[in-house]
Structures are given as C-alpha cells and as structure tokens.
Design an enzyme around this catalytic site. Structure first.
Site, PDB file in Angstrom:
ATOM      1  N   ASP A 111      41.637  40.964  39.863  1.00  0.00           N
ATOM      2  CA  ASP A 111      40.796  42.176  40.507  1.00  0.00           C
ATOM      3  C   ASP A 111      40.581  43.244  39.352  1.00  0.00           C
ATOM      4  O   ASP A 111      39.379  43.381  38.510  1.00  0.00           O
ATOM      5  CB  ASP A 111      40.470  41.998  41.497  1.00  0.00           C
ATOM      6  CG  ASP A 111      40.302  40.659  42.079  1.00  0.00           C
ATOM      7  OD1 ASP A 111      39.879  40.153  41.751  1.00  0.00           O
ATOM      8  OD2 ASP A 111      40.781  41.637  43.403  1.00  0.00           O
ATOM      9  N   SER A 170      35.353  44.856  46.328  1.00  0.00           N
ATOM     10  CA  SER A 170      34.758  45.960  46.304  1.00  0.00           C
ATOM     11  C   SER A 170      36.607  46.807  46.206  1.00  0.00           C
ATOM     12  O   SER A 170      35.964  48.763  45.447  1.00  0.00           O
ATOM     13  CB  SER A 170      34.045  46.074  47.382  1.00  0.00           C
ATOM     14  OG  SER A 170      34.755  45.880  48.412  1.00  0.00           O
TER      15      SER A 170
END
Length: 379
Positions: A169, A124
């Site tokens: 990421d 996230s």
C-alpha cells in the site's frame, strides 16, 4: 531544519506550512502476496489524504478533519505510543520513530484531511501515513530518498500502529503513476509502471464498496501471515514466493496441515496470476485479464478464506451483469470488490449489485468507477 527558502513551502500569517497529498489505492490483483515476498499489481486512486505541517509553540499537536478533537502530546520516542488514540499513531508514528533515530523533531502541528473511505480496503491508512511522512520529512529538510521514505512509512504501520502489513500500500501510494498499475516485487521493492489503458479499450473498473468493514490489525490477517511463514519454514524456503508453480504439487505433499496447504496454494497461484496479468497488460491485452481476476477471487474465497458473503454476492452480481472479471480487493473480510466492465455496462452492473444486496438483506453498497492516478505529491 526547513527554512522559508524551500520552494514547496508557503506561508500563512507568517507561519511556514508544508503540505503533501498521498492517495489510497486499488489492488488490481495480488492479495496476501506482499508479505510473502511476492508480486502485486496495485494502482493509485484520485482520493487520498493531505497532511499539512507547521511549527508549533511547544509539544506535538495532531488534528484531523475527520475527528472532533485535536490531540496534543509531549515530544518523545515510540514509548509514548500507548497513551494516544489509535488514529493518531498513524500521524505521530513518524515523529516518534525519527526521534528514536536521533532526529531532533521540533514542536509541530500536523493536520490531516482524508476522503478515502475507512474500512473499505482502499488503504486509507497508507494514504495517511505516506502524506504525513512526506510532509514531515519535507518540512524538516530531511534528506530522505525514495527507499528511506518507503521504509519509514512501513515502519510506522508495523511498529507504531501494530498492523502487520507488507508494504504494498505504501509503495503504490508513494510511487503510483497516472494511467498505470505498479508491478511491485515485494522482496526487492523494485517497482515498474505497467499500462492500464482503460479508455483505449472502452473499459471501466467499477468499485463496489460493500461497507462490510475490515481492519488489518485484527487477528485474522495476522493469522494468515503467521500461517504462511510457518509453511515457508516447513518447506525450507525464505518465503512462499520461492515455491514455483511447477513445484507446488510437491510442496503441498510435504505439508500435513490442510490449512497451510490452502494458504500455500493461494499464494503461489496468486503470484503466477499477477505476473500473467502484467504480461497481458504489457502486450495491450487488457480485456484478457478478466479470467485471472475472477480466479484470484475464487482462490481468496476457497483457499485463503478471507471473503465474506457481501463480497461474494457483489462478485457474482458483477459477473452475471457482464463483467469480464471481478474480485475482492484488499486484505479481506469485507471491503471492496472490483469489476472490469465495458463502459456501456457500468450502470446496469451497478444496479445488479444493488438488487443482489437488497435481495440478500445487506445494506446499500457504494459504487464508483476508478482510474489509475499519480502517487504522493506536494500540494
């Protein structure tokens, strides 16, 4: 500065608005190899974060659909980071760093809205950072190429937030391609899409969010990174990526500390597994990757010691229910587990995980299937 002539901008009540979406990710395989200059194989998800940037009258205003109150701060450099709530550093970090680098960042309002579960190991934070960096750079008309965007997103997490992540990421959030995993060389930051034809093989990736939360900025993640760096120093190599599989036994023999030996064994064998899985996918042999997924989990559990009972229980339940392979995904100490399953077995496997959690006294897991989607894009 950006002007209304930019084709990707739109106006709301006369205000120029720029919006970008960036996805969360699943890491198919390759855990804790990124900061060791190694290889990873993640894919982008359908869920993500949308950042919207517009002009403000004065100062910088940050709003989130997931937070009750907006935060307004004076324009400044990174020195202002300590005075704001932690979540806003992911948003303000780009503004601070650009200011410190000589960019005149005007008064802005940045609004973010994310549907990536927090603390689940689905990145996230990278979705948030990448959407903001893309939207801010676009809105200001900055000429940032892909490498510069990636570098800025990683600097935000490392310098503004203080999370010692290795960059995987952000790479997949920015560069992901639908229907593909992204083979990332974390030394050169070169990436290559590799086909992940789930439907063509009648397979699904089932994700079990154990809801055992983790947090990258916590001490355990940093301790693993420091241990890997210390082992590389003792072995006289730039990073553990430089220890080959053939040289692993010799390297382990040169380390006196059992903890460091375990770290090295995990990283070296994990790099080998990533490259093996990429080769199998290139050859269209998706069902054959299951053994490597399960071996990766055992290495994380026994050598790197970053699993917790919830994720081990989920992996065991998935394998017992017919998964071709299963592993924890993400930085560890909680989060999500993935299982590679025949499409027809997904429902029964999900039920098996729920029963195993109930029997162990754990909370209810969240279960969903995941497919590989596109990376950051204008919206």
């Amino acid at each position: 500065m950006a002007t209304a002539s930019h084709p990707h901008e739109h106006r709301t009540d006369g205000l120029v608005v720029t919006s970008w979406f960036a996805p969360g990710r699943i890491n198919l395989i390759g855990e804790h190899t990124d900061y060791n200059d190694g290889f990873v194989l993640p894919f982008a998800l359908a869920v993500g974060c949308t950042a919207t940037v517009s002009q403000a009258a004065q100062d910088w205003s940050v709003r989130s659909a997931q937070e009750p109150e907006p935060v307004v701060v004076r324009r400044s450099g990174l020195a202002g980071a300590d005075a704001v709530p932690e979540w806003t550093r992911y948003v303000l970090g780009a503004l601070w760093l650009l200011t410190d680098r000589g960019i005149d960042v005007p008064p802005l309002e940045v609004t973010v809205d994310s549907d990536v579960p927090t603390g689940a190991g689905l990145s996230s934070s990278a979705a948030l950072v990448c959407s903001v960096v893309r939207a801010v750079g676009d809105h200001l008309g900055l000429d940032l190429d892909d490498d510069a965007v990636f570098a800025l997103t990683r600097d935000v997490e490392n310098d503004a937030v203080g999370a010692p992540t290795g960059g995987m990421d952000q790479l997949v959030s920015l560069r992901g391609e639908a229907g593909h995993v992204l083979l990332c060389d974390m030394r050169s930051h070169d990436t290559r899409p590799v086909p992940l034809d789930l439907a063509g093989h009648g397979l699904s990736v089932l994700v079990a969010d154990t809801r055992a939360p983790h947090k990258h900025s916590d001490g355990e993640y940093g301790a693993r990174r420091r241990g890997c760096e210390e082992a590389a120093r003792i072995l006289g190599v730039p990073a553990l990526r430089d220890v080959s599989g053939e040289g692993l036994a010799d390297a382990l023999g040169r380390l006196d500390d059992d903890e460091l030996r375990r770290y090295v064994r995990h990283v070296v064998t994990e790099d080998e597994r990533v490259l093996a899985v990429a080769r199998l996918l290139d050859e269209g042999r998706l069902p054959d990757i299951g053994q490597a997924l399960t071996a990766s989990h055992r290495s994380m559990r026994d050598d790197f010691r970053i699993t917790v009972p919830e994720v081990d229980t989920a992996v065991d339940a998935l394998l017992s229910a017919g998964a071709l392979g299963a592993r924890m995904t993400g930085g560890g100490f909680g989060g999500c587990v993935i299982g590679l399953l025949p499409e027809g077995d997904v429902e029964a496997a999900g039920d098996a995980v729920r029963r195993a959690f109930a029997d162990a006294g754990f909370g209810e897991p969240s279960l969903f299937t995941a497919s590989a989607e596109a990376g950051a894009r204008r919206v």
